[in-house]
Design a protein around this motif. Structure first.
Motif, PDB file in Angstrom:
ATOM      1  N   MET A   1     -11.372  -7.556  17.422  1.00 30.70           N
ATOM      2  CA  MET A   1     -12.479  -7.023  16.651  1.00 30.70           C
ATOM      3  C   MET A   1     -12.041  -5.754  15.937  1.00 30.70           C
ATOM      4  O   MET A   1     -11.505  -4.856  16.563  1.00 30.70           O
ATOM      5  CB  MET A   1     -13.623  -6.656  17.584  1.00 30.70           C
ATOM      6  N   LYS A   2     -12.263  -5.711  14.658  1.00 28.44           N
ATOM      7  CA  LYS A   2     -11.932  -4.511  13.898  1.00 28.44           C
ATOM      8  C   LYS A   2     -13.066  -3.512  14.067  1.00 28.44           C
ATOM      9  O   LYS A   2     -14.226  -3.834  13.903  1.00 28.44           O
ATOM     10  CB  LYS A   2     -11.757  -4.877  12.429  1.00 28.44           C
ATOM     11  N   TYR A   3     -12.702  -2.302  14.414  1.00 32.02           N
ATOM     12  CA  TYR A   3     -13.719  -1.278  14.588  1.00 32.02           C
ATOM     13  C   TYR A   3     -13.755  -0.287  13.438  1.00 32.02           C
ATOM     14  O   TYR A   3     -14.800   0.025  12.932  1.00 32.02           O
ATOM     15  CB  TYR A   3     -13.496  -0.516  15.894  1.00 32.02           C
ATOM     16  N   VAL A   4     -12.591   0.226  13.064  1.00 25.74           N
ATOM     17  CA  VAL A   4     -12.583   1.322  12.101  1.00 25.74           C
ATOM     18  C   VAL A   4     -11.428   1.174  11.135  1.00 25.74           C
ATOM     19  O   VAL A   4     -10.367   0.661  11.472  1.00 25.74           O
ATOM     20  CB  VAL A   4     -12.455   2.684  12.841  1.00 25.74           C
ATOM     21  N   GLU A   5     -11.685   1.655   9.941  1.00 30.23           N
ATOM     22  CA  GLU A   5     -10.645   1.695   8.904  1.00 30.23           C
ATOM     23  C   GLU A   5     -10.607   3.101   8.324  1.00 30.23           C
ATOM     24  O   GLU A   5     -11.631   3.669   7.986  1.00 30.23           O
ATOM     25  CB  GLU A   5     -10.971   0.683   7.815  1.00 30.23           C
ATOM     26  N   PHE A   6      -9.403   3.676   8.268  1.00 35.16           N
ATOM     27  CA  PHE A   6      -9.188   4.975   7.644  1.00 35.16           C
ATOM     28  C   PHE A   6      -8.352   4.750   6.391  1.00 35.16           C
ATOM     29  O   PHE A   6      -7.399   3.959   6.419  1.00 35.16           O
ATOM     30  CB  PHE A   6      -8.405   5.919   8.577  1.00 35.16           C
ATOM     31  N   ASN A   7      -8.675   5.436   5.315  1.00 35.34           N
ATOM     32  CA  ASN A   7      -7.876   5.359   4.095  1.00 35.34           C
ATOM     33  C   ASN A   7      -7.239   6.721   3.841  1.00 35.34           C
ATOM     34  O   ASN A   7      -7.930   7.723   3.693  1.00 35.34           O
ATOM     35  CB  ASN A   7      -8.740   4.935   2.899  1.00 35.34           C
ATOM     36  N   VAL A   8      -5.893   6.728   3.827  1.00 34.84           N
ATOM     37  CA  VAL A   8      -5.129   7.951   3.655  1.00 34.84           C
ATOM     38  C   VAL A   8      -4.099   7.725   2.561  1.00 34.84           C
ATOM     39  O   VAL A   8      -3.204   6.882   2.711  1.00 34.84           O
ATOM     40  CB  VAL A   8      -4.409   8.357   4.965  1.00 34.84           C
ATOM     41  N   GLU A   9      -4.235   8.443   1.456  1.00 35.11           N
ATOM     42  CA  GLU A   9      -3.264   8.382   0.358  1.00 35.11           C
ATOM     43  C   GLU A   9      -2.938   6.934  -0.032  1.00 35.11           C
ATOM     44  O   GLU A   9      -1.788   6.519  -0.044  1.00 35.11           O
ATOM     45  CB  GLU A   9      -1.982   9.126   0.761  1.00 35.11           C
ATOM     46  N   ASN A  10      -3.930   6.143  -0.325  1.00 37.79           N
ATOM     47  CA  ASN A  10      -3.786   4.738  -0.707  1.00 37.79           C
ATOM     48  C   ASN A  10      -3.171   3.865   0.376  1.00 37.79           C
ATOM     49  O   ASN A  10      -2.620   2.804   0.097  1.00 37.79           O
ATOM     50  CB  ASN A  10      -2.979   4.596  -2.011  1.00 37.79           C
ATOM     51  N   ASN A  11      -3.233   4.299   1.612  1.00 35.39           N
ATOM     52  CA  ASN A  11      -2.771   3.524   2.760  1.00 35.39           C
ATOM     53  C   ASN A  11      -3.961   3.251   3.671  1.00 35.39           C
ATOM     54  O   ASN A  11      -4.840   4.094   3.826  1.00 35.39           O
ATOM     55  CB  ASN A  11      -1.690   4.285   3.545  1.00 35.39           C
ATOM     56  N   LYS A  12      -3.940   2.075   4.265  1.00 37.36           N
ATOM     57  CA  LYS A  12      -5.040   1.681   5.140  1.00 37.36           C
ATOM     58  C   LYS A  12      -4.565   1.690   6.593  1.00 37.36           C
ATOM     59  O   LYS A  12      -3.605   1.017   6.957  1.00 37.36           O
ATOM     60  CB  LYS A  12      -5.536   0.293   4.757  1.00 37.36           C
ATOM     61  N   ILE A  13      -5.243   2.480   7.442  1.00 35.65           N
ATOM     62  CA  ILE A  13      -4.984   2.532   8.876  1.00 35.65           C
ATOM     63  C   ILE A  13      -6.194   1.889   9.550  1.00 35.65           C
ATOM     64  O   ILE A  13      -7.317   2.334   9.365  1.00 35.65           O
ATOM     65  CB  ILE A  13      -4.798   3.982   9.371  1.00 35.65           C
ATOM     66  N   GLU A  14      -5.941   0.825  10.323  1.00 36.31           N
ATOM     67  CA  GLU A  14      -7.021   0.109  10.987  1.00 36.31           C
ATOM     68  C   GLU A  14      -6.881   0.218  12.494  1.00 36.31           C
ATOM     69  O   GLU A  14      -5.777   0.177  13.028  1.00 36.31           O
ATOM     70  CB  GLU A  14      -6.986  -1.376  10.611  1.00 36.31           C
ATOM     71  N   PHE A  15      -8.007   0.338  13.178  1.00 38.37           N
ATOM     72  CA  PHE A  15      -8.051   0.358  14.638  1.00 38.37           C
ATOM     73  C   PHE A  15      -8.766  -0.900  15.089  1.00 38.37           C
ATOM     74  O   PHE A  15      -9.881  -1.182  14.659  1.00 38.37           O
ATOM     75  CB  PHE A  15      -8.798   1.597  15.143  1.00 38.37           C
ATOM     76  N   ILE A  16      -8.110  -1.655  15.970  1.00 41.26           N
ATOM     77  CA  ILE A  16      -8.671  -2.897  16.490  1.00 41.26           C
ATOM     78  C   ILE A  16      -8.609  -2.835  18.010  1.00 41.26           C
ATOM     79  O   ILE A  16      -7.602  -2.409  18.578  1.00 41.26           O
ATOM     80  CB  ILE A  16      -7.877  -4.115  15.982  1.00 41.26           C
ATOM     81  N   ASN A  17      -9.679  -3.274  18.663  1.00 35.43           N
ATOM     82  CA  ASN A  17      -9.731  -3.284  20.123  1.00 35.43           C
ATOM     83  C   ASN A  17     -10.172  -4.664  20.573  1.00 35.43           C
ATOM     84  O   ASN A  17     -11.217  -5.147  20.161  1.00 35.43           O
ATOM     85  CB  ASN A  17     -10.708  -2.218  20.614  1.00 35.43           C
ATOM     86  N   SER A  18      -9.369  -5.310  21.432  1.00 40.17           N
ATOM     87  CA  SER A  18      -9.722  -6.636  21.924  1.00 40.17           C
ATOM     88  C   SER A  18     -10.708  -6.530  23.083  1.00 40.17           C
ATOM     89  O   SER A  18     -10.906  -5.455  23.652  1.00 40.17           O
ATOM     90  CB  SER A  18      -8.473  -7.396  22.379  1.00 40.17           C
TER      91      SER A  18
END
Length: 115
Positions: A1-18
């Motif tokens: 399940m995707k919980y959060v997405e951060f956008n930093v300098e045109n880069n996508k950081i995603e946090f997923i927790n099963s």
């Protein structure tokens, strides 16, 4: 399940927790950190020669929320709080119940064997 997405300098950081507590951090779709966590973890990642840490803190018995904090070179740049998925709570309750019943039966068997 995707919980959060951060956008930093045109880069996508995603946090997923099963459901089973496996936390994954993806950078532009590629896994850069994967850890088992019951209450939270610090995930280190490197982006354009800068150090980032994504800290997760799971409050399962309090507010049932996941607090996420993204740090760049030690300074907080963004925080997000997400409610935990209800399915995850139900799975952990079922696992706990199953372990409790199993331990009870095992202890009863041990007591009968000793008598």
């Amino acid at each position: 399940m995707k919980y959060v997405e951060f956008n930093v300098e045109n880069n996508k950081i995603e946090f997923i927790n099963s459901v089973f507590g496996i936390e994954s951090v993806l950078l532009n779709g590629k896994t850069v950190s994967k850890k088992f966590s019951f209450s939270g973890f610090k995930h280190n990642l490197n982006l354009n020669s800068e150090n980032f840490i994504l800290k997760s803190k799971y409050k399962q018995f309090d507010k049932r929320e996941i607090q996420l904090e993204l740090l760049k070179n030690g300074e907080t740049i963004e925080k997000q709080i997400v409610r935990a998925d209800k399915k995850q709570i139900i799975y952990w309750m079922l696992i706990g119940t199953g372990l409790g019943i199993g331990a009870y039966k095992l202890l009863n068997l041990l007591v009968e064997t000793l008598n």
